[in-house]
Design a protein around this motif. Structure first.
Motif, PDB file in Angstrom:
ATOM      1  N   ILE A  20       0.835  -1.200   0.000  1.00 17.24           N
ATOM      2  CA  ILE A  20       0.000   0.000   0.000  1.00 17.24           C
ATOM      3  C   ILE A  20       0.870   1.251   0.000  1.00 17.24           C
ATOM      4  CG2 ILE A  20      -1.615   1.361   1.391  1.00 17.24           C
ATOM      5  CD1 ILE A  20      -3.004  -0.883  -0.002  1.00 17.24           C
ATOM      6  N   ALA A  21       1.989   1.200   0.714  1.00 14.92           N
ATOM      7  CA  ALA A  21       2.884   2.360   0.761  1.00 14.92           C
ATOM      8  C   ALA A  21       3.414   2.702  -0.630  1.00 14.92           C
ATOM      9  CB  ALA A  21       4.042   2.081   1.713  1.00 14.92           C
ATOM     10  N   GLN A  22       3.775   1.691  -1.418  1.00 14.87           N
ATOM     11  CA  GLN A  22       4.243   1.935  -2.787  1.00 14.87           C
ATOM     12  C   GLN A  22       3.146   2.577  -3.633  1.00 14.87           C
ATOM     13  OE1 GLN A  22       5.346  -2.121  -3.801  1.00 14.87           O
ATOM     14  NE2 GLN A  22       7.521  -1.574  -3.829  1.00 14.87           N
ATOM     15  N   ALA A  58      -0.860   6.716   2.655  1.00 18.38           N
ATOM     16  CA  ALA A  58      -1.283   5.326   2.811  1.00 18.38           C
ATOM     17  C   ALA A  58      -2.590   5.252   3.588  1.00 18.38           C
ATOM     18  CB  ALA A  58      -0.188   4.527   3.516  1.00 18.38           C
ATOM     19  N   GLU A  59      -2.756   6.162   4.549  1.00 21.11           N
ATOM     20  CA  GLU A  59      -3.979   6.174   5.348  1.00 21.11           C
ATOM     21  C   GLU A  59      -5.206   6.406   4.476  1.00 21.11           C
ATOM     22  OE1 GLU A  59      -1.199   7.779   6.064  1.00 21.11           O
ATOM     23  OE2 GLU A  59      -0.573   6.674   7.874  1.00 21.11           O
ATOM     24  N   SER A  60      -5.083   7.276   3.487  1.00 20.00           N
ATOM     25  CA  SER A  60      -6.233   7.546   2.616  1.00 20.00           C
ATOM     26  C   SER A  60      -6.570   6.337   1.758  1.00 20.00           C
ATOM     27  CB  SER A  60      -5.959   8.764   1.726  1.00 20.00           C
ATOM     28  OG  SER A  60      -4.985   8.467   0.742  1.00 20.00           O
ATOM     29  N   VAL A  61      -5.556   5.561   1.363  1.00 23.87           N
ATOM     30  CA  VAL A  61      -5.803   4.342   0.587  1.00 23.87           C
ATOM     31  C   VAL A  61      -6.579   3.342   1.437  1.00 23.87           C
ATOM     32  CG1 VAL A  61      -4.771   2.414  -0.670  1.00 23.87           C
ATOM     33  CG2 VAL A  61      -3.745   4.701  -0.830  1.00 23.87           C
ATOM     34  N   TYR A  62      -6.117   3.149   2.670  1.00 25.69           N
ATOM     35  CA  TYR A  62      -6.831   2.234   3.566  1.00 25.69           C
ATOM     36  C   TYR A  62      -8.250   2.722   3.835  1.00 25.69           C
ATOM     37  CZ  TYR A  62      -2.677  -0.540   4.700  1.00 25.69           C
ATOM     38  OH  TYR A  62      -1.595  -1.390   4.639  1.00 25.69           O
ATOM     39  N   LYS A  63      -8.404   4.048   4.020  1.00 28.64           N
ATOM     40  CA  LYS A  63      -9.718   4.609   4.320  1.00 28.64           C
ATOM     41  C   LYS A  63     -10.703   4.337   3.195  1.00 28.64           C
ATOM     42  CE  LYS A  63     -12.105   8.978   5.261  1.00 28.64           C
ATOM     43  NZ  LYS A  63     -11.935  10.446   5.435  1.00 28.64           N
ATOM     44  N   PHE A  73     -10.294   2.057   0.492  1.00 30.14           N
ATOM     45  CA  PHE A  73     -10.347   0.709  -0.084  1.00 30.14           C
ATOM     46  C   PHE A  73     -10.259  -0.401   0.951  1.00 30.14           C
ATOM     47  CE2 PHE A  73      -8.670   3.564  -3.362  1.00 30.14           C
ATOM     48  CZ  PHE A  73      -9.569   3.324  -4.392  1.00 30.14           C
ATOM     49  N   GLY A  74      -9.868  -0.078   2.162  1.00 33.25           N
ATOM     50  CA  GLY A  74      -9.863  -1.053   3.243  1.00 33.25           C
ATOM     51  C   GLY A  74      -8.631  -1.913   3.331  1.00 33.25           C
ATOM     52  N   SER A  75      -8.170  -2.432   2.206  1.00 39.57           N
ATOM     53  CA  SER A  75      -7.045  -3.365   2.203  1.00 39.57           C
ATOM     54  C   SER A  75      -6.547  -3.521   0.773  1.00 39.57           C
ATOM     55  CB  SER A  75      -7.489  -4.730   2.741  1.00 39.57           C
ATOM     56  OG  SER A  75      -8.473  -5.293   1.877  1.00 39.57           O
ATOM     57  N   LYS A  76      -5.458  -4.279   0.614  1.00 45.65           N
ATOM     58  CA  LYS A  76      -4.988  -4.556  -0.748  1.00 45.65           C
ATOM     59  C   LYS A  76      -6.036  -5.317  -1.540  1.00 45.65           C
ATOM     60  CE  LYS A  76      -0.911  -6.546  -0.394  1.00 45.65           C
ATOM     61  NZ  LYS A  76       0.358  -7.106  -0.952  1.00 45.65           N
TER      62      LYS A  76
END
Length: 219
Positions: free
Chosen positions: A51-53, A62-67, A69-72
């Motif tokens: 996720i960091a990449q 990375a926090e916004s990606v998790y927020k 999409f939840g996960s990979k």
């Protein structure tokens, strides 16, 4: 607090908050995340991509990606679902439904199904194969996603088959379940993998093959 009075003696109109512009920027950011994630996943594989990449490539946290999409696995699901929309314009599913309602010639309808396959498979099949391979490696979240994707695709094929049965376009004696199985098999990413990726067929040749296969087995 009242707005200040300008030189003409009138209060200037308040600048309204542009919520539409904010939504547009948010949508563009999410699209950028999906685009960069797709490139990284297909280049490096699911396990090797972080996720960091993805966040760095898309210029977000990375926090916004998790927020969002939840996960990979959630991100892969979003990428796959986006691929089913097609190459642009109205979603391919809507265009397919319209074709089934309006096309009176069953052979031409199969040809349109073939064109939809030509459009969608190059976008969706590589992502499906990514999901399959990650599931085979033992990733539980991707195994669950694979089941969901297969079930959703079968439901869609059953929907298509019911439309064809309802309009009397199928060969007499062919059930909707049999028709759905034919369509499910003919649109499998593994078939695209075999003919286009391995045997190097063009997408157009592949779509024509699918149209003829459907016509031969359904009409």
């Amino acid at each position: 607090m009242q707005s200040p009075v300008n030189a003409s003696g009138k209060r200037p109109a308040r600048r309204s908050y542009d919520a539409r512009r904010r939504r547009q920027l948010a949508a563009e950011s999410l699209h950028s995340v999906r685009t960069h994630a797709r490139e990284l996943f297909l280049t490096q594989g699911f396990g090797a991509t972080t996720i960091a990449q993805i966040a760095r490539a898309a210029g977000v946290s990375a926090e916004s990606v998790y927020k969002n999409f939840g996960s990979k696995a959630g991100l892969v699901r979003a990428i796959y679902e986006e691929s089913l929309l097609g190459a642009g314009g109205p979603p391919a599913e809507q265009r397919s439904d319209l074709a089934q309602k309006t096309e009176s010639d069953p052979v031409r309808l199969m040809e349109r199904f073939g064109r939809f396959t030509t459009e969608i498979s190059p976008i969706g099949a590589p992502v499906y194969l990514l999901i399959r391979d990650a599931a085979a490696s033992g990733d539980a979240s991707m195994a669950a996603l694979l089941r969901d994707v297969d079930e959703a695709r079968y439901r869609r094929m059953l929907h298509n088959a019911r439309q064809l049965v309802g309009r009397g376009l199928l060969r007499p004696g062919l059930t909707e379940a049999e028709a759905a199985d034919v369509m499910f098999t003919s649109t499998a990413a593994e078939l695209y993998e075999t003919l286009v990726i391995k045997r190097e067929w063009s997408a157009e040749r592949y779509g024509t093959f699918i149209a003829r296969t459907l016509a031969a087995n359904l009409l």
